[in-house]
Motif scaffolding. Structure first.
Motif, PDB file in Angstrom:
ATOM      1  N   ALA A 153       0.927  -1.175  -0.125  1.00  0.00           N
ATOM      2  CA  ALA A 153       0.121   0.164   0.049  1.00  0.00           C
ATOM      3  C   ALA A 153       0.988   1.560  -0.016  1.00  0.00           C
ATOM      4  O   ALA A 153       0.862   2.448  -0.977  1.00  0.00           O
ATOM      5  CB  ALA A 153      -0.936   0.120   1.161  1.00  0.00           C
ATOM      6  N   LEU A 154       2.003   1.436   0.641  1.00  0.00           N
ATOM      7  CA  LEU A 154       2.744   2.680   0.922  1.00  0.00           C
ATOM      8  C   LEU A 154       3.528   3.018  -0.563  1.00  0.00           C
ATOM      9  O   LEU A 154       3.237   4.391  -0.407  1.00  0.00           O
ATOM     10  CB  LEU A 154       3.604   2.136   1.936  1.00  0.00           C
ATOM     11  N   ALA A 155       4.228   2.349  -1.093  1.00  0.00           N
ATOM     12  CA  ALA A 155       4.900   2.384  -2.599  1.00  0.00           C
ATOM     13  C   ALA A 155       3.118   2.294  -3.053  1.00  0.00           C
ATOM     14  O   ALA A 155       3.383   3.774  -4.548  1.00  0.00           O
ATOM     15  CB  ALA A 155       5.198   1.447  -2.858  1.00  0.00           C
ATOM     16  N   GLN A 156       2.011   1.906  -3.507  1.00  0.00           N
ATOM     17  CA  GLN A 156       1.568   1.760  -4.257  1.00  0.00           C
ATOM     18  C   GLN A 156       0.349   3.263  -3.790  1.00  0.00           C
ATOM     19  O   GLN A 156       0.341   4.532  -4.902  1.00  0.00           O
ATOM     20  CB  GLN A 156      -0.146   1.063  -4.457  1.00  0.00           C
ATOM     21  N   GLY A 157       0.448   4.220  -2.553  1.00  0.00           N
ATOM     22  CA  GLY A 157      -0.170   5.008  -2.228  1.00  0.00           C
ATOM     23  C   GLY A 157       0.495   5.997  -2.765  1.00  0.00           C
ATOM     24  O   GLY A 157       0.402   7.039  -3.835  1.00  0.00           O
ATOM     25  N   VAL A 158       2.084   6.283  -2.595  1.00  0.00           N
ATOM     26  CA  VAL A 158       3.194   7.134  -2.579  1.00  0.00           C
ATOM     27  C   VAL A 158       3.023   7.362  -4.498  1.00  0.00           C
ATOM     28  O   VAL A 158       3.445   8.323  -4.923  1.00  0.00           O
ATOM     29  CB  VAL A 158       4.777   6.347  -2.974  1.00  0.00           C
ATOM     30  N   ASN A 159       3.151   6.242  -5.551  1.00  0.00           N
ATOM     31  CA  ASN A 159       2.813   6.466  -7.127  1.00  0.00           C
ATOM     32  C   ASN A 159       2.061   7.281  -7.424  1.00  0.00           C
ATOM     33  O   ASN A 159       1.792   7.211  -8.479  1.00  0.00           O
ATOM     34  CB  ASN A 159       3.073   5.256  -7.336  1.00  0.00           C
ATOM     35  N   TRP A 160       0.731   6.911  -6.581  1.00  0.00           N
ATOM     36  CA  TRP A 160      -0.722   7.149  -7.118  1.00  0.00           C
ATOM     37  C   TRP A 160      -1.070   8.912  -6.907  1.00  0.00           C
ATOM     38  O   TRP A 160      -1.497   9.775  -7.971  1.00  0.00           O
ATOM     39  CB  TRP A 160      -1.895   6.777  -5.839  1.00  0.00           C
ATOM     40  N   VAL A 161       0.189   8.670  -5.675  1.00  0.00           N
ATOM     41  CA  VAL A 161       0.759  11.026  -5.028  1.00  0.00           C
ATOM     42  C   VAL A 161       1.385  11.840  -6.821  1.00  0.00           C
ATOM     43  O   VAL A 161       0.965  12.674  -6.696  1.00  0.00           O
ATOM     44  CB  VAL A 161       0.513  11.105  -4.154  1.00  0.00           C
ATOM     45  N   LEU A 162       2.711  10.884  -6.987  1.00  0.00           N
ATOM     46  CA  LEU A 162       3.127  11.314  -7.907  1.00  0.00           C
ATOM     47  C   LEU A 162       2.757  11.100  -9.516  1.00  0.00           C
ATOM     48  O   LEU A 162       3.295  12.051 -10.107  1.00  0.00           O
ATOM     49  CB  LEU A 162       4.280  10.083  -7.784  1.00  0.00           C
ATOM     50  N   SER A 163       1.853   9.828  -9.869  1.00  0.00           N
ATOM     51  CA  SER A 163       1.296  10.448 -11.042  1.00  0.00           C
ATOM     52  C   SER A 163       0.419  10.672 -11.245  1.00  0.00           C
ATOM     53  O   SER A 163      -0.385  11.117 -12.156  1.00  0.00           O
ATOM     54  CB  SER A 163       0.809   9.008 -11.432  1.00  0.00           C
ATOM     55  N   ALA A 164      -0.482  11.307  -9.491  1.00  0.00           N
ATOM     56  CA  ALA A 164      -1.696  12.337 -10.013  1.00  0.00           C
ATOM     57  C   ALA A 164      -0.646  13.484 -10.177  1.00  0.00           C
ATOM     58  O   ALA A 164      -1.567  15.107 -11.303  1.00  0.00           O
ATOM     59  CB  ALA A 164      -1.879  12.366  -8.727  1.00  0.00           C
ATOM     60  N   LEU A 165       0.298  14.262 -10.225  1.00  0.00           N
ATOM     61  CA  LEU A 165       1.657  15.042  -9.621  1.00  0.00           C
ATOM     62  C   LEU A 165       2.663  15.340 -11.363  1.00  0.00           C
ATOM     63  O   LEU A 165       2.775  15.889 -11.973  1.00  0.00           O
ATOM     64  CB  LEU A 165       1.930  15.629  -8.890  1.00  0.00           C
ATOM     65  N   GLY A 166       1.919  14.334 -12.260  1.00  0.00           N
ATOM     66  CA  GLY A 166       2.116  13.529 -13.049  1.00  0.00           C
ATOM     67  C   GLY A 166       3.913  14.047 -12.642  1.00  0.00           C
ATOM     68  O   GLY A 166       4.882  13.830 -14.144  1.00  0.00           O
ATOM     69  N   GLU A 168       7.261  10.578 -12.831  1.00  0.00           N
ATOM     70  CA  GLU A 168       8.012   9.286 -13.142  1.00  0.00           C
ATOM     71  C   GLU A 168       7.503   8.408 -11.812  1.00  0.00           C
ATOM     72  O   GLU A 168       7.449   9.005 -10.264  1.00  0.00           O
ATOM     73  CB  GLU A 168       8.701   9.018 -13.741  1.00  0.00           C
ATOM     74  N   PRO A 169       6.900   7.322 -11.553  1.00  0.00           N
ATOM     75  CA  PRO A 169       6.837   6.424 -10.461  1.00  0.00           C
ATOM     76  C   PRO A 169       8.376   5.500  -9.592  1.00  0.00           C
ATOM     77  O   PRO A 169       8.896   6.094 -10.547  1.00  0.00           O
ATOM     78  CB  PRO A 169       6.256   4.522 -10.786  1.00  0.00           C
ATOM     79  N   VAL A 170       8.098   5.833  -8.565  1.00  0.00           N
ATOM     80  CA  VAL A 170       9.493   5.401  -7.438  1.00  0.00           C
ATOM     81  C   VAL A 170       9.349   4.366  -7.544  1.00  0.00           C
ATOM     82  O   VAL A 170       8.337   3.370  -7.180  1.00  0.00           O
ATOM     83  CB  VAL A 170       9.767   6.527  -7.170  1.00  0.00           C
ATOM     84  N   ASN A 171      10.823   3.319  -7.034  1.00  0.00           N
ATOM     85  CA  ASN A 171      10.951   2.422  -5.973  1.00  0.00           C
ATOM     86  C   ASN A 171      11.472   2.920  -4.729  1.00  0.00           C
ATOM     87  O   ASN A 171      12.506   2.807  -4.783  1.00  0.00           O
ATOM     88  CB  ASN A 171      12.169   1.489  -7.225  1.00  0.00           C
ATOM     89  N   LEU A 172      10.480   2.515  -3.818  1.00  0.00           N
ATOM     90  CA  LEU A 172      10.603   2.383  -2.477  1.00  0.00           C
ATOM     91  C   LEU A 172      11.600   1.900  -2.179  1.00  0.00           C
ATOM     92  O   LEU A 172      13.057   1.528  -1.318  1.00  0.00           O
ATOM     93  CB  LEU A 172       9.488   2.818  -1.399  1.00  0.00           C
ATOM     94  N   LEU A 173      11.962   0.928  -2.296  1.00  0.00           N
ATOM     95  CA  LEU A 173      12.939  -0.763  -2.136  1.00  0.00           C
ATOM     96  C   LEU A 173      13.649  -0.141  -2.652  1.00  0.00           C
ATOM     97  O   LEU A 173      13.956  -0.669  -4.107  1.00  0.00           O
ATOM     98  CB  LEU A 173      11.961  -1.689  -1.997  1.00  0.00           C
ATOM     99  N   PHE A 174      15.177  -0.896  -1.896  1.00  0.00           N
ATOM    100  CA  PHE A 174      16.202  -0.817  -2.811  1.00  0.00           C
ATOM    101  C   PHE A 174      16.684   0.679  -3.440  1.00  0.00           C
ATOM    102  O   PHE A 174      16.835   1.226  -4.227  1.00  0.00           O
ATOM    103  CB  PHE A 174      16.422  -1.258  -4.170  1.00  0.00           C
ATOM    104  N   SER A 175      16.255   1.025  -2.429  1.00  0.00           N
ATOM    105  CA  SER A 175      16.344   3.249  -2.654  1.00  0.00           C
ATOM    106  C   SER A 175      17.656   3.048  -1.296  1.00  0.00           C
ATOM    107  O   SER A 175      17.581   2.756  -0.262  1.00  0.00           O
ATOM    108  CB  SER A 175      15.379   3.823  -3.140  1.00  0.00           C
ATOM    109  N   PRO A 176      17.986   4.451  -1.356  1.00  0.00           N
ATOM    110  CA  PRO A 176      18.836   5.748   0.321  1.00  0.00           C
ATOM    111  C   PRO A 176      17.537   5.542   0.390  1.00  0.00           C
ATOM    112  O   PRO A 176      17.948   5.460   2.179  1.00  0.00           O
ATOM    113  CB  PRO A 176      19.285   6.643  -0.874  1.00  0.00           C
TER     114      PRO A 176
END
Lengths: 308, 259
Positions: A153-166, A168-176
């Motif tokens: 849910a967390l990654a999907q929620g973040v990416n939903w907000v990001l796509s609404a803002l136009g 690119e989707p991000v990957n939360l896992l395997f990141s700094p």
């Protein structure tokens, strides 16, 4: 060992005592000299040696026609020859500093609540901090692998907000970001406990006095509580900063390939590329950094006149 | 004493939630009837069944227990001696020897032992090297708990024993030992838990010779995550929970020594 002086000891050890002293002290001293001090000295020596032909270390004395033997500064020169290594050190310090800061911000309210609670509830609140940190370290890291996963849910929620803002989707896992979350999660209790121990000692009358003198709640915190809590802050910071600095497992599990820290670099030298001397050099440099920080924390944590 | 403000309670509550929610998720998914840790499908005990039929995992569990038992027992003997020596005799370098392995980043002890075992002792990495490494980092914890306990005792008791003509051994056997036994037991439980839990130092000193539960969990996380990891994690959490509560019951100073 200032506490020992508090108990008056007999002026001289009786003859039987002298023997007891050696019987008691020798086994731990021998064991730790052999399995802690000696290995450390060998690493120090290894940092000045050449790598062996098939991994490991080259011999110190000439053997056959092998040209690489004896001692050298090359490993240290190699470290400073490429900014990549300095960058990884810098990045590790940055991650450690950020983790420490985040731990401090999160630990303060909990420590304050613990310190202000009546005795019985205080013990319960402390136990509740210790319990999750008693579960296996890898399990606590693995938990974030699940939470930050792309289907959660967390990654999907973040990416939903990001796509609404136009965006690119991000990957939360395997990141700094995932590395930082893991570092904070694993080390948070190390900040809470010393801070709570410090805050417990504050006399509530100090704050009442400040209030009577017209201090706002912000002033009471910033001018009274915060400066008085600095020894606890420094102790907790050392307990978070130092292990984070050498951590390799969290970047290994939660980070991407580019989130390498000092620990990963050292691990690779010993188990991956098998350049032991350079791994030893990195270990010595990390040790020096830790010693410097520990010294700094001890110096900064000493209560000053005017704060007492 | 002023009552804590609602904002403080809210902030502290959120941090406690942050501490527990991830572990709750791990436990919940261990009962989930799906290969993916993605959404709740239904209740099952299949992952525990898989776990108890996984030969490698059972072997790793057996190794972990054997290592933890041997290492914590040895560390308790050496750590108690170190705690007594630090309390009674003024060796300046002993606290350094005892505390430093606990205080420095684990990876440093791990790699230095790796180099030492292979280069100086020509030892094949395996059970023995892991046990020796675990004793090394556990001594400090036992020593600290025992020393805190000794500091809390009245020195007059020992003087009385001496005045009554007790030899150092008799003083230890009949006075000191019974008094520090709870601290020793708490220290041993703590060493046991630390050994069972250790990943970093074991990772460097185990070689290919021996696998432990944390090493097994690590390779599962790295290669293929299945809810079997959740099941073993849940059981391990339960075990540590019992150990921590037992240790804190045994010795009140335990928590202070731990922090």
């Amino acid at each position: 060992m200032s506490r020992t002086e508090a108990h008056p000891e007999p002026p001289a050890l009786a003859p039987g005592e002298v023997r007891t002293r050696w019987i008691v002290s020798t086994p731990p001293i021998l064991f730790l000299s052999l399995f802690f001090l000696a290995p450390f000295l060998i690493v120090l020596l290894a940092s000045f040696q050449y790598p062996g032909e098939f991994g490991g270390l080259a011999p110190l004395l000439a053997q056959g026609d092998s040209p690489d033997h004896g001692l050298t500064w090359e490993n240290y020169q190699f470290f400073f020859s490429d900014t990549l290594f300095a960058e990884i050190f810098l990045k590790s310090f940055l991650v450690a500093a950020l983790s420490t800061l985040l731990c401090l911000v999160m630990a303060y309210p909990v420590a304050w609540l613990i310190a202000r609670s009546p005795k019985g509830r205080r013990d319960l609140l402390v136990l509740l901090v210790i319990l999750p940190f008693a579960s296996n370290f890898l399990i606590r890291v693995y938990a974030w692998m699940i939470i930050l996963g792309p289907q959660q849910a967390l990654a999907q929620g973040v990416n939903w907000v990001l796509s609404a803002l136009g965006q690119e989707p991000v990957n939360l896992l395997f990141s700094p970001f995932a590395v930082l979350v893991g570092m904070v999660y694993v080390h948070l209790p190390f900040m809470i406990l010393p801070l709570a121990t410090n805050l417990e000692k504050h006399d509530p009358l100090w704050l009442d006095a400040a209030r009577d003198l017209g201090a706002t709640s912000w002033q009471r915190f910033w001018r009274v509580t915060w400066p008085l809590s600095l020894p606890g802050v420094f102790a907790g910071s050392a307990l978070v900063f130092i292990p984070v600095l050498g951590m390799f497992a969290i970047p290994d599990i939660l980070g991407g390939t580019r989130d390498m820290l000092i620990g990963n670099l050292i691990k690779d030298q010993f188990l991956g590329v098998r350049d032991w001397p350079f791994g030893a050099t990195l270990s010595i440099l990390l040790t020096l950094a830790v010693l410097g920080l520990a010294g700094l924390a001890t110096w900064a944590g000493k209560p000053r006149r005017g704060h007492d | 004493m002023t009552r804590p403000s609602p904002w403080l309670l809210l902030a502290a509550g959120l941090v406690y939630a942050f501490l527990y929610l991830p572990l709750a998720i791990v436990v919940a998914y261990s009962f989930n009837d799906s290969r993916l840790n993605a959404e709740w499908v239904g209740f099952t005990l299949d992952w525990y069944r898989t776990l108890f039929n996984d030969g490698e995992m059972l072997l790793a569990a057996r190794n972990s227990l054997l290592i933890a038992f041997t290492a914590s027992l040895s560390a308790t003997v050496l750590g108690t001696l170190a705690g007594m020596a630090m309390h009674r005799y003024r060796f300046r370098f002993l606290p350094f020897l005892v505390i430093t392995p606990v205080a420095m980043p684990e990876i440093l002890l791990g790699v230095s032992l790796l180099v030492f075992f292979l280069q100086a002792l020509h030892l094949t990495l395996g059970m023995v090297s892991v046990i020796l490494a675990h004793i090394t980092f556990s001594i400090g914890f036992v020593a600290i708990v025992v020393r805190v306990r000794l500091h809390g005792l009245d020195e007059k008791i020992f003087e009385a024993a001496r005045d009554l003509g007790a030899t150092p051994w008799q003083t230890f056997r009949w006075v000191t030992f019974p008094l520090i036994l709870p601290a020793m037991a708490a220290g041993m439980l703590m060493a046991f838990a630390l050994s069972l839990d250790d990943f970093v130092i074991t990772f460097f000193t185990a070689g290919v010779g021996v696998s432990t539960l944390p090493l097994q969990i690590y390779s599962m996380i790295k290669i293929a995550v299945t809810p079997e990891v959740n099941a073993v994690s849940t059981l391990l959490m339960l075990l540590t929970l019992v150990l921590v509560i037992a240790a804190s019951r045994l010795d009140k100073t335990f928590m202070k020594g731990a922090a």
